[in-house]
Design an enzyme around this catalytic site. Structure first.
Site, PDB file in Angstrom:
ATOM      1  CB  CYS A  82      32.624   3.053  27.797  1.00  0.00           C
ATOM      2  SG  CYS A  82      32.957   3.797  26.226  1.00  0.00           S
ATOM      3  CD  GLU A  83      25.889   1.121  25.712  1.00  0.00           C
ATOM      4  OE1 GLU A  83      25.690  -0.077  25.945  1.00  0.00           O
ATOM      5  OE2 GLU A  83      24.987   1.982  25.697  1.00  0.00           O
ATOM      6  CG  HIS A  84      28.909   5.543  23.989  1.00  0.00           C
ATOM      7  ND1 HIS A  84      28.653   6.065  25.239  1.00  0.00           N
ATOM      8  CD2 HIS A  84      27.706   5.251  23.447  1.00  0.00           C
ATOM      9  CE1 HIS A  84      27.350   6.095  25.439  1.00  0.00           C
ATOM     10  NE2 HIS A  84      26.751   5.608  24.386  1.00  0.00           N
ATOM     11  CG  HIS A  85      34.509   5.905  23.208  1.00  0.00           C
ATOM     12  ND1 HIS A  85      33.630   6.457  24.121  1.00  0.00           N
ATOM     13  CD2 HIS A  85      34.643   6.806  22.211  1.00  0.00           C
ATOM     14  CE1 HIS A  85      33.267   7.660  23.698  1.00  0.00           C
ATOM     15  NE2 HIS A  85      33.870   7.901  22.552  1.00  0.00           N
ATOM     16  CD  GLN A 123      29.713   5.341  36.510  1.00  0.00           C
ATOM     17  OE1 GLN A 123      30.716   5.519  35.832  1.00  0.00           O
ATOM     18  NE2 GLN A 123      29.551   5.879  37.707  1.00  0.00           N
ATOM     19  CG  HIS A 151      33.686   6.408  32.144  1.00  0.00           C
ATOM     20  ND1 HIS A 151      32.573   5.947  31.478  1.00  0.00           N
ATOM     21  CD2 HIS A 151      33.381   6.385  33.464  1.00  0.00           C
ATOM     22  CE1 HIS A 151      31.623   5.664  32.358  1.00  0.00           C
ATOM     23  NE2 HIS A 151      32.083   5.929  33.569  1.00  0.00           N
ATOM     24  CB  CYS A 153      36.064   6.671  26.297  1.00  0.00           C
ATOM     25  SG  CYS A 153      34.705   6.933  27.431  1.00  0.00           S
TER      26      CYS A 153
HETATM   27 ZN    ZN Z   1      33.146   5.978  26.118  1.00  0.00          ZN
END
Ligand code: ZN
Length: 190
Positions: A82-85, A123, A151, A153
């Protein structure tokens, strides 16, 4: 966007920084090789950035214009980040298409999934990118991509909803028609 790829040594140094930030000592005996191992595993996790898919991967099939059967590869192991975490997204993907005049070897379908998955991802975007690449390569009459994944995260940090599964679907061409759409959904492994 112009950016110079950091050296391996710089990447390992960044891991040592994170270890210190966590409160440990990167010089501690059993942590000494950790930066090297982390960078090695990141090379695997982010392999998509070094993959190519523009090699010759399509072969002609038939020119019967009335051919509108569905070709589907189901239950493809999906490993993404995941590109956020920067935490794992683990699940499975199903990719289907209706050939026009070309078909793909089935391992290539899996390769397209990896090409887009083994990167920093969302995703919601992943399903679209897989479908677009397939469309560019063999111009099928329709493409459908379904992904369900956990996910990390969300399961191992944050809200800690360990059973939550994210499902996303993207359809193009003939799959926008109800008949094909329903057929695809029926074909998805229960
Ligand atoms: Zn994430």
């Amino acid at each position: 966007m112009e950016h110079k790829k950091p050296t391996r040594e710089e990447a390992e140094e960044a891991v040592r920084t994170l270890i210190r930030w966590a409160g440990d000592d990167p010089a501690r005996e059993s942590l000494k090789d950790t930066p090297k191992r982390v960078v090695n595993s990141y090379s695997e996790i982010f392999a998509g950035y070094n993959m190519t898919i523009n090699e010759k991967i399509s072969r002609s099939f038939c020119k019967k214009p009335e051919f509108d059967d569905i070709v589907m590869l189901d239950d493809i192991r999906l490993e993404s980040v995941c590109e956020h975490h920067m935490l794992p997204i683990i699940g499975r993907a199903s990719v289907a298409y209706i050939p026009n005049s070309k078909v793909l070897g089935i391992s290539k379908l899996a390769r397209i999934v990896d090409y887009h998955a083994k990167r920093l991802q969302m995703q919601e975007r992943l399903v679209v990118e897989i479908a677009e690449t397939l469309s560019e390569l063999i111009a099928p009459k329709g493409v459908a991509v379904y992904i369900e994944a956990k996910h990390h995260c969300m399961t191992t940090r944050g809200v800690h909803k360990d059973s939550a599964v994210m499902k996303s679907m993207h359809m193009e061409g003939l799959f926008k028609e109800k008949t094909y759409r329903n057929e695809f959904i029926l074909m998805l492994k229960k």
